[in-house]
Scaffold this active site. Sequence first.
Site, PDB file in Angstrom:
ATOM      1  N   ASP A 121       0.826  -1.219   0.000  1.00 20.40           N
ATOM      2  CA  ASP A 121       0.000   0.000   0.000  1.00 20.40           C
ATOM      3  C   ASP A 121       0.850   1.254   0.000  1.00 20.40           C
ATOM      4  O   ASP A 121       2.035   1.236   0.374  1.00 20.40           O
ATOM      5  CB  ASP A 121      -0.959   0.018   1.211  1.00 20.40           C
ATOM      6  CG  ASP A 121      -0.235  -0.065   2.545  1.00 20.40           C
ATOM      7  OD1 ASP A 121       0.708  -0.881   2.670  1.00 20.40           O
ATOM      8  OD2 ASP A 121      -0.582   0.696   3.471  1.00 20.40           O
ATOM      9  N   GLU A 188      -0.077  -1.222   5.708  1.00 20.11           N
ATOM     10  CA  GLU A 188       0.955  -0.801   6.663  1.00 20.11           C
ATOM     11  C   GLU A 188       0.753   0.638   7.091  1.00 20.11           C
ATOM     12  O   GLU A 188       0.936   0.993   8.250  1.00 20.11           O
ATOM     13  CB  GLU A 188       2.356  -0.964   6.035  1.00 20.11           C
ATOM     14  CG  GLU A 188       3.512  -0.754   7.007  1.00 20.11           C
ATOM     15  CD  GLU A 188       3.925   0.704   7.215  1.00 20.11           C
ATOM     16  OE1 GLU A 188       4.598   0.996   8.222  1.00 20.11           O
ATOM     17  OE2 GLU A 188       3.555   1.566   6.401  1.00 20.11           O
TER      18      GLU A 188
HETATM   19 ZN   LIG Z   1       6.383   2.253   4.381  1.00 27.30          ZN
END
Ligand SMILES: [Zn+2]
Length: 486
Positions: A121, A188
């Site tokens: 992401d 994340e």
């Molecule tokens: Zn990162």
Amino acid sequence: MRIIKIVLVGVILLAAVLIVRTLGFAPPASDDIAPIALGEWNEQELAQGLATALTYPSISTGDIAEFDYEPFFDLQRYLKQRFPKTFAEIPYEVFEKATLLFRWQGADETRNPILLMAHQDVVPVIPGTEDEWSYPPFAGTVADGYIWGRGAIDDKAGVLGILEAVERHLQEGFVPPRTIYLAFGHDEEVGGLGARAIATALQERNITVDFLLDEGGVIAKGMIPGVDKRVALIGPGEKGYVSLQLSARGTGGHSSMPPMQSAAGTIARAVHRLEQSPFPVDLSYTIDFMRFLGAEQPFLQRLLFANAWLFSPVLTGVLESDPATNASIRTTTAVTMLDGSVRDNVLPIKASAVVNFRILPGDTVESVIDYVTAVVDDPSIQVSHYGGFGSNPSPVADTESVGFQVLSDVVKQVSPETLVAPRLVVAATDARHFNQVAKNSFRFMGVEVGKKELEGIHGTDERVSVASYAEAVKMYYALIARAGEL
Ligand SMILES: [Zn+2]
């Protein structure tokens, strides 16, 4: 005369001690190891592989209901196409819809596995800043010696870099000497549910990881004052994270007849006390970092850090005056949100502040709460967790450990001129979820980051140089070849 002599001898002795300590303030000597054959790599072709991955806007949002998985599935279709052997030969599981965990079976099953991580992401582009990009953020442009786009460094260089190295090894018929897990989270940037699910699964399967590598450290160029050479910042650990809410209650009512102190005033006083009483300083991580720079740093700087027993007040003063260095020497206090009445003429019934703490190893979430409660010193203020997310600092891996040494070797083999130094990561990474699972965890990716690149991470014009991305790929390749040592 006698007293002058004694003083003189004392001064000379002290100077001698300072100098000897300064000269001895150097990184540990490393053994020469047989280099791994790196083979030929086509830099332009690698760059194109990463650039294409940047065309998928795999943006993570904090609100699960709004999460758009389609770009992640598209990205994964692309990865499958680019890395056919990896997807065909290494079994993988999917966690939380879009996080991937590969298990690459190793020759020796009696040994604990290692884990290489990166996340798919990216953070969004701040609305209204799209036009400020030299090349559109999701166009995946290779130009001027750089690969441009959101995720170029954070962290698709990690995902693609690992996969390029693995695919190449598979093509060459390599069998890892021990099992290697590859974990690619999808969220994340918004807490890492995917990575957490993997950590839980590994724990349930009683799997201990001997060595973990995630993002966090990079090769810094021109970022360390007085040091010309590039420095590979290998993160032996990371700070913890917690946000606390301080709240006070008031009687409310009309603001024409206010009490001497409103709930808002009570909160303001607490916030002021917190800012006036920063957490205690621990110079040890910074001293260790400076030790690895050795003679490459200005002599005076080396002298001061080598003799921190004498100069710690000076060092503390200098380091805490800059937010970047201050973050490495203490648990930091950042007052981020304030809340009071909703109208200008109404007294607040409740007022609150949210304070974000980045916790230095040595402190814990609990010790932060204790410290805050003591400093605020006001029983009318309630201190509670905010946001339901908090993590203790990670354990800090030893720089004498084999993991650090192999990483260091790998950097030196690919880029002999680069210095290596341990640098605590002050932000949070997915690796933090693996504190119970991994024995030694490190945060590093071999891409070069100068001032321009740094501005691009989570900002405008994120980019990575074609040459340095190729270096990062080679480092992953060499690391995997040496997995047996970790
Ligand atoms: Zn990162």
